[in-house]
Design a protein around this motif. Structure first.
Motif, PDB file in Angstrom:
ATOM      1  N   VAL A 163      -1.948  -7.239  -5.432  1.00 55.50           N
ATOM      2  CA  VAL A 163      -0.541  -6.865  -5.620  1.00 55.50           C
ATOM      3  C   VAL A 163      -0.326  -5.365  -5.765  1.00 55.50           C
ATOM      4  O   VAL A 163       0.796  -4.887  -5.598  1.00 55.50           O
ATOM      5  N   MET A 164      -1.374  -4.606  -6.060  1.00 52.88           N
ATOM      6  CA  MET A 164      -1.244  -3.155  -6.167  1.00 52.88           C
ATOM      7  C   MET A 164      -2.198  -2.488  -5.189  1.00 52.88           C
ATOM      8  O   MET A 164      -1.753  -1.905  -4.201  1.00 52.88           O
ATOM      9  N   ALA A 165      -3.512  -2.579  -5.438  1.00 50.93           N
ATOM     10  CA  ALA A 165      -4.500  -2.030  -4.505  1.00 50.93           C
ATOM     11  C   ALA A 165      -5.890  -2.465  -4.949  1.00 50.93           C
ATOM     12  O   ALA A 165      -6.240  -2.289  -6.122  1.00 50.93           O
ATOM     13  N   PRO A 166      -6.706  -2.998  -4.034  1.00 50.08           N
ATOM     14  CA  PRO A 166      -8.053  -3.420  -4.428  1.00 50.08           C
ATOM     15  C   PRO A 166      -8.960  -2.267  -4.805  1.00 50.08           C
ATOM     16  O   PRO A 166      -9.902  -2.442  -5.585  1.00 50.08           O
ATOM     17  N   GLY A 167      -8.695  -1.071  -4.274  1.00 52.91           N
ATOM     18  CA  GLY A 167      -9.537   0.071  -4.588  1.00 52.91           C
ATOM     19  C   GLY A 167      -9.461   0.512  -6.042  1.00 52.91           C
ATOM     20  O   GLY A 167     -10.346   1.236  -6.519  1.00 52.91           O
ATOM     21  N   LEU A 168      -8.436   0.082  -6.763  1.00 55.43           N
ATOM     22  CA  LEU A 168      -8.347   0.405  -8.188  1.00 55.43           C
ATOM     23  C   LEU A 168      -9.417  -0.316  -8.989  1.00 55.43           C
ATOM     24  O   LEU A 168      -9.786   0.139 -10.076  1.00 55.43           O
ATOM     25  N   ARG A 169      -9.884  -1.470  -8.474  1.00 55.02           N
ATOM     26  CA  ARG A 169     -10.872  -2.306  -9.170  1.00 55.02           C
ATOM     27  C   ARG A 169     -10.421  -2.598 -10.599  1.00 55.02           C
ATOM     28  O   ARG A 169     -11.140  -2.359 -11.576  1.00 55.02           O
ATOM     29  N   LEU A 170      -9.243  -3.137 -10.728  1.00 55.41           N
ATOM     30  CA  LEU A 170      -8.694  -3.479 -12.040  1.00 55.41           C
ATOM     31  C   LEU A 170      -8.411  -4.971 -12.109  1.00 55.41           C
ATOM     32  O   LEU A 170      -7.631  -5.513 -11.320  1.00 55.41           O
ATOM     33  N   GLY A 171      -9.066  -5.626 -13.040  1.00 54.01           N
ATOM     34  CA  GLY A 171      -8.817  -7.025 -13.323  1.00 54.01           C
ATOM     35  C   GLY A 171      -8.793  -7.232 -14.822  1.00 54.01           C
ATOM     36  O   GLY A 171      -8.902  -6.269 -15.605  1.00 54.01           O
ATOM     37  N   TRP A 172      -8.663  -8.479 -15.235  1.00 52.36           N
ATOM     38  CA  TRP A 172      -8.658  -8.785 -16.666  1.00 52.36           C
ATOM     39  C   TRP A 172      -8.951 -10.258 -16.878  1.00 52.36           C
ATOM     40  O   TRP A 172      -8.856 -11.069 -15.950  1.00 52.36           O
ATOM     41  N   LEU A 173      -9.343 -10.564 -18.089  1.00 53.90           N
ATOM     42  CA  LEU A 173      -9.477 -11.958 -18.483  1.00 53.90           C
ATOM     43  C   LEU A 173      -8.760 -12.171 -19.802  1.00 53.90           C
ATOM     44  O   LEU A 173      -8.729 -11.286 -20.661  1.00 53.90           O
ATOM     45  N   ARG A 174      -8.178 -13.345 -19.919  1.00 56.90           N
ATOM     46  CA  ARG A 174      -7.517 -13.784 -21.147  1.00 56.90           C
ATOM     47  C   ARG A 174      -8.300 -14.978 -21.655  1.00 56.90           C
ATOM     48  O   ARG A 174      -8.436 -15.987 -20.952  1.00 56.90           O
TER      49      ARG A 174
END
Length: 407
Positions: A251-262
């Protein structure tokens, strides 16, 4: 007496110790291998799961990075906490809460892409030989993660609506698995979405028999039609045993390499320890830039624009498929996401056919690598978001030519 130096007597060097067994038995990604083979610019590539670069908000992301580096350089370029930047976690928590899952910043761990979240969970939950249940077919890189953890991976029988709850219950009783992994919304590779009733039934099995559910949701915001289906994590039965994964990659850019877990507190802390051993923390500058973007720009409006483009490309693929695939083929109509799943009639084998198709300057991913159990040789995955409608039409024309008998 003079003794010749040791170096004067050449001798055979001993071999270094072997790789770990898990590194020898888990193969690389066939998708990555196909992308390497089809990197020629003339190839129309339906194989990659790549967001379309022409819809990235390059100006907004660039402005967010400029602000962070101009106004917060000491903080942006410094080490940060393992759990993630507080500003970003606050914003992510608000987005979850707005979507029906009450969430605090402390419920979240920011990861280097949601792929890392899977690896951290495997390290926190799995011992070698533990059993993991997956849907069939399954996201390929999840199979790699569980294989590298030394897990025994079993597929849950299912249907067009996803894993069958009764079959899941039977497997849990018989095999005593640690977790069920699922991508319930616009799944990779099939594009299917589990209905709300099926999600509730899976949550009930997990509560009744004792099971973690890992709910991976990288595509859920890319909806083109239909109504949003609530997360499994919102089911009362699953609130204390569901890990929800999210990502900015689609939704933004894969190159940011930003994810999360809840995740529940004890498991989240264990994942934080695993992350400290892996990379200490996710890059600070990327987290602060994402937080700035969420503050200054309307991500939901951007996603809506992206979804409009992707819907047009999905429709172009659906319109051209009847003329491209052999008679007797079937395929689905995903309501969102990035992928479409097709099945060719017997005796077509999509793995054997791929070199012939690539010779026509088009590519897909054969379905076989996505199966933990016995694969269906006639299946294939097509990504419809990266190319324009005109390229999709031409690519499917080439695909049809490559699938012709004797071509």
């Amino acid at each position: 007496m003079t003794v010749a130096p040791e170096t004067a007597r050449p001798r055979e060097a001993a071999a270094p110790p072997p790789l770990a067994a898990r590194a020898r038995t888990v193969g690389g990604s066939p998708v990555r291998d196909i992308l390497a083979v089809t990197a020629r610019p003339e190839v129309i590539n339906f194989a990659g799961g790549l967001p379309a670069p022409d819809v990235f908000d390059r100006a907004g992301v660039a402005a967010a990075f400029r602000y962070v580096l101009d106004e917060l350089p000491a903080r942006a370029l410094q080490y940060a906490t393992t759990e993630g930047e507080p500003a970003l976690r606050d914003l992510l928590a608000a987005r979850h809460t707005a979507r029906g899952l009450t969430t605090d910043a402390d419920d979240l761990l920011v990861t280097t892409g949601s792929q890392q979240a899977l690896s951290l969970l495997a390290g926190a939950l799995l011992d070698p030989g533990d059993t993991v249940l997956v849907e069939e077919p399954c996201y390929l890189a999840a199979l790699q993660v569980f294989g590298l953890a030394g897990a025994r991976v079993l597929a849950v029988p299912g249907d067009a609506d996803g894993p069958d709850p009764d079959a899941l219950a039977d497997l849990v009783v018989r095999e005593r698995p640690k977790l069920l992994y699922t991508v319930p919304t616009f799944q990779n590779p099939t594009g299917r979405t589990l209905p709300a009733g099926r999600r509730a039934a899976l949550a009930a099995v997990a509560a009744r028999h004792g099971l973690w559910i890992v709910e991976d949701d990288p595509y859920g915001e890319l909806r083109y039609e239909g109504e949003r289906v609530p997360w499994i994590a919102t089911c009362d039965d699953a609130r204390d045993r569901t890990v929800l994964l999210g990502s900015f990659s689609k939704v933004m850019a894969p190159g940011l390499r930003l994810g999360w877990l809840r995740a529940p507190a004890e498991l989240r802390r264990a994942c934080a320890v695993a992350k400290q051993a892996a990379d200490l923390h996710t890059p600070t500058v990327n987290q602060l830039a994402a937080a700035r973007y969420l503050t200054e720009y309307d991500l939901d409006a951007h996603v809506a624009r992206v979804a409009g483009v992707y819907r047009e490309r999905r429709d172009a693929m659906l319109a051209a498929l009847p003329g491209a695939l052999p008679e007797g083929s079937t395929w689905n109509r995903p309501e969102g996401g990035m992928f479409l799943w097709a099945r060719l009639p017997e005796p077509y084998d999509t793995t054997a056919l791929l070199p012939r198709v690539v010779a026509e300057d088009v590519a897909y991913v054969p379905g076989a690598p996505f199966y933990a159990g016995t694969p269906d040789p006639g299946t294939l995955r097509l990504c419809f978001v990266t190319q324009t409608p005109e390229e999709i039409t031409e690519g499917l024309r080439r695909l049809g030519r490559g699938l012709l008998p004797g071509s």
